[in-house]
Write an enzyme that holds these catalytic residues in place. Structure first.
Site, PDB file in Angstrom:
ATOM      1  N   GLY A  19      32.445  26.110 -11.328  1.00 30.32           N
ATOM      2  CA  GLY A  19      31.881  26.073  -9.982  1.00 30.32           C
ATOM      3  C   GLY A  19      32.418  27.223  -9.154  1.00 30.32           C
ATOM      4  N   SER A  20      32.421  27.023  -7.851  1.00 29.25           N
ATOM      5  CA  SER A  20      32.793  28.107  -6.933  1.00 29.25           C
ATOM      6  C   SER A  20      34.316  28.273  -6.849  1.00 29.25           C
ATOM      7  CB  SER A  20      32.244  27.786  -5.544  1.00 29.25           C
ATOM      8  OG  SER A  20      32.842  26.600  -5.069  1.00 29.25           O
ATOM      9  N   PRO A  66      28.446  15.711 -13.511  1.00 32.89           N
ATOM     10  CA  PRO A  66      27.552  16.813 -13.122  1.00 32.89           C
ATOM     11  C   PRO A  66      27.362  16.850 -11.611  1.00 32.89           C
ATOM     12  CG  PRO A  66      26.563  15.430 -14.825  1.00 32.89           C
ATOM     13  CD  PRO A  66      27.735  14.679 -14.265  1.00 32.89           C
ATOM     14  N   GLU A  82      36.379  27.868 -14.519  1.00 29.87           N
ATOM     15  CA  GLU A  82      35.367  28.909 -14.752  1.00 29.87           C
ATOM     16  C   GLU A  82      34.638  29.074 -13.422  1.00 29.87           C
ATOM     17  OE1 GLU A  82      34.843  30.501 -17.656  1.00 29.87           O
ATOM     18  OE2 GLU A  82      36.076  29.276 -18.994  1.00 29.87           O
ATOM     19  N   LEU A  83      34.923  30.177 -12.717  1.00 28.74           N
ATOM     20  CA  LEU A  83      34.478  30.263 -11.320  1.00 28.74           C
ATOM     21  C   LEU A  83      33.463  31.391 -11.110  1.00 28.74           C
ATOM     22  CD1 LEU A  83      38.006  29.594  -9.778  1.00 28.74           C
ATOM     23  CD2 LEU A  83      36.281  27.945 -10.490  1.00 28.74           C
ATOM     24  N   CYS A  91      26.402  32.684 -13.170  1.00 30.38           N
ATOM     25  CA  CYS A  91      27.730  33.231 -12.847  1.00 30.38           C
ATOM     26  C   CYS A  91      27.824  34.673 -13.326  1.00 30.38           C
ATOM     27  CB  CYS A  91      28.822  32.383 -13.466  1.00 30.38           C
ATOM     28  SG  CYS A  91      28.664  32.193 -15.240  1.00 30.38           S
ATOM     29  N   TRP A 127      25.449  23.144 -10.385  1.00 32.13           N
ATOM     30  CA  TRP A 127      23.994  22.910 -10.426  1.00 32.13           C
ATOM     31  C   TRP A 127      23.203  24.055 -11.060  1.00 32.13           C
ATOM     32  CZ3 TRP A 127      22.299  27.025  -7.742  1.00 32.13           C
ATOM     33  CH2 TRP A 127      22.988  27.462  -6.614  1.00 32.13           C
TER      34      TRP A 127
END
Ligand code: NAD
Length: 491
Positions: A222-223, A173, A244-245, A278, A148
């Site tokens: 995301g996380s 999404p 991709e965290l 990020c 988000w």
């Protein structure tokens, strides 16, 4: 006007999970949607796979032309997409820039890809009559799962190179920020050849898990916690996962650094997008000789930064996009206070229905505090002194993350020498968060910040192909006689 944009409850033919979405500025539910169910996603995926055959077999030039036509349709609706995104994220300037960034992505990738994935023939080093050539075979269906915090750019960042490679793409999404999807979808539907191989359906965990199961490769942003579940799910389906965290990016400020510039960067790169990026700087290490002056100047500058409330067009700091994130940040600040940290400015969540936090400078911090060891994802600026460069590098390299970092020094040479010692994929020298401004450069995430090939640069395109080799024999193939034991009998 972005703030007054009203959507009726979205009607949907889907029968999956239903979502009532809160506006990040006033906290009210003002948008509804239904995600596709597993069986609906199966039908969507099957349709995309069917259309992908012609897409893959068309020339690269055709795919470039189709994406350029989409670019025109996107540009026509850019204001509408930005307005929906401003409601999704509660911020106007960044939403406008973010919507515009998609045009730049299409330009960059369509210019770069003709130079990549050339199919050339080479002689084999072992046998002169053998030569080989590579074939680049795109995956049929790429699943993209996006977060988000930058909903539009992270929806398209992997999809564009995957489409150019000849893959079909299905994007899911985040359920937190779905409003931009309707206008963005209209731009895709205006180009039927693209709509056949590219769909976007917001949803939550359930749809995300289904998407992994239905794809040939998954790109997840995301996380770390969700990334781990996605990786396990992908492994059980034997498909590659590009993750991709999160990060907990450090900044090192040496004794020779320019105080004005270093404090400017520390403030901007921690607070951009309310720290919900990020590549946000999350912890600042300052040489002890500069520390007191650094903290004083940083506090002076931070205290002047206003939230964009009540007017979205005034102030600088937007709301927390996801209300629960404010609770996480407040809990991390409470943990730091309980362990002896002092908050010099900011620090209180302001509740206007939506939730805001002013830039929050924290001192007397140590690595036993969550604000130093975990991703904060808020406009929090913990500052800690160091005595030697070795100590600063050791502090920067502590912890489970390795996304990116920054070094500020008197010269670029000094900064670079330190940057080379930091275990992270993107290092900004004499600035911060530069990975957001340099998409051409390949980079890998270190430690728990990610997994898989670089999303940026040529690898960001080449990872969507499986490499096949066609090996040619131009001479007479060996007969069974060539492996007869008597040919090797010792004399
Ligand atoms: P999140 O992990 O909560 O959710 C990300 C996405 O995963 C959402 O679309 C969500 O619906 C979906 N999802 C949830 N459970 C799932 C499951 N079991 N299987 C499949 N999908 C599932 O992340 P978030 O809170 O939306 O985003 C913030 C995080 O994203 C931060 O940690 C941030 O650092 C990270 N991030 C990383 C980058 C990067 O490039 N490294 C960029 C932006 C954000």
């Amino acid at each position: 006007m972005a703030t007054s944009l009203q959507h009726p409850p979205a009607t949907s033919a889907f029968s999956g999970e239903h979502f009532a979405v809160r506006n990040p500025r006033d906290g009210q539910v003002d948008y509804h949607f239904t995600a596709p169910s597993r069986s609906e996603l199966e039908d969507i995926a099957a349709g995309l796979r069917r259309a992908q055959v012609a897409w893959r077999e068309a020339s690269l030039q055709h795919r470039i032309d189709v994406l350029r036509r989409w670019r025109e349709e996107f540009a026509k609706r850019q204001g509408e997409i930005a307005a929906a995104l401003a409601v999704d994220t509660g911020r106007y300037l960044i939403a406008t820039a973010e919507a515009g960034s998609v045009l730049g992505m299409i330009d960059r990738w369509t210019a770069l890809v003709p130079k990549l994935a050339q199919e050339e023939a080479f002689p084999s080093a072992q046998q002169p009559t053998i030569s080989y050539c590579s074939q680049y075979v795109p995956y049929s269906l790429v699943g993209v799962i996006s977060p988000w915090n930058f909903p539009v750019s992270l929806c398209f960042i992997d999809a564009i190179p995957a489409l150019l490679a000849g893959c079909a793409v299905l994007v899911k999404p985040s359920e937190v920020t779905p409003r931009f999807v309707e206008p963005a979808r209209r731009a895709i539907e205006a180009v039927p050849e693209l709509a056949a191989v590219f769909q976007i359906h917001p949803g939550g965990r359930e749809a995300g898990e289904s998407l992994v199961a239905l794809s040939d490769v998954v790109c997840f942003t995301g996380s770390v916690a969700t990334g781990r579940r996605v990786a396990e799910n992908a492994a059980s389906h034997f498909i590659p996962a590009f993750l991709e965290l999160g990060g907990n990016d450090p900044m090192i400020v040496t004794a020779s650094a320019d105080l004005e510039r270093a404090t400017d960067v520390a403030l901007r790169a921690t607070c951009l997008a309310t720290g919900q990026a990020c590549q946000s700087l999350e912890r600042i290490y300052v040489h002890r000789s500069l520390y007191d002056r650094f903290v004083a100047r940083l506090v002076e500058k931070a205290a002047k930064v206003e939230p964009n409330w009540p007017d979205i067009h005034a102030g600088t700091i937007g709301p927390f996009i996801f209300g629960k994130q404010a609770e996480t940040v407040a809990a991390q600040l409470a943990d730091a206070r309980a362990k002896g940290a002092r908050i010099l400015t900011g620090g209180e969540i302001e509740d206007h229905g939506g939730k805001w936090l002013r830039p929050t400078v924290v001192v007397d911090v140590n690595h036993g505090m969550q604000i130093m060891s975990e991703e904060t994802f808020g406009p929090v600026i913990p500052v800690m002194p160091f005595d030697s460069v070795d100590e600063a590098v050791a502090l920067a390299n502590e912890g489970v993350y390795g996304l990116s970092a920054a070094v500020f020094a008197g010269t670029l040479e000094e900064a670079e020498a330190i940057g080379r010692r930091i275990d992270a994929g993107g290092i900004s020298l004499n600035d911060g968060s530069l990975t957001a401004n340099c998409h051409e450069a390949e980079k890998h995430s270190f430690k728990l910040s990610g997994m898989g090939g670089s999303r940026m640069g040529p690898a960001g395109y080449l990872r969507f192909f499986r490499r096949k080799v066609l090996i040619r024999q131009s001479g007479a193939p060996p007969t069974i006689e060539s492996i007869a034991e008597r040919n090797a009998r010792p004399a």
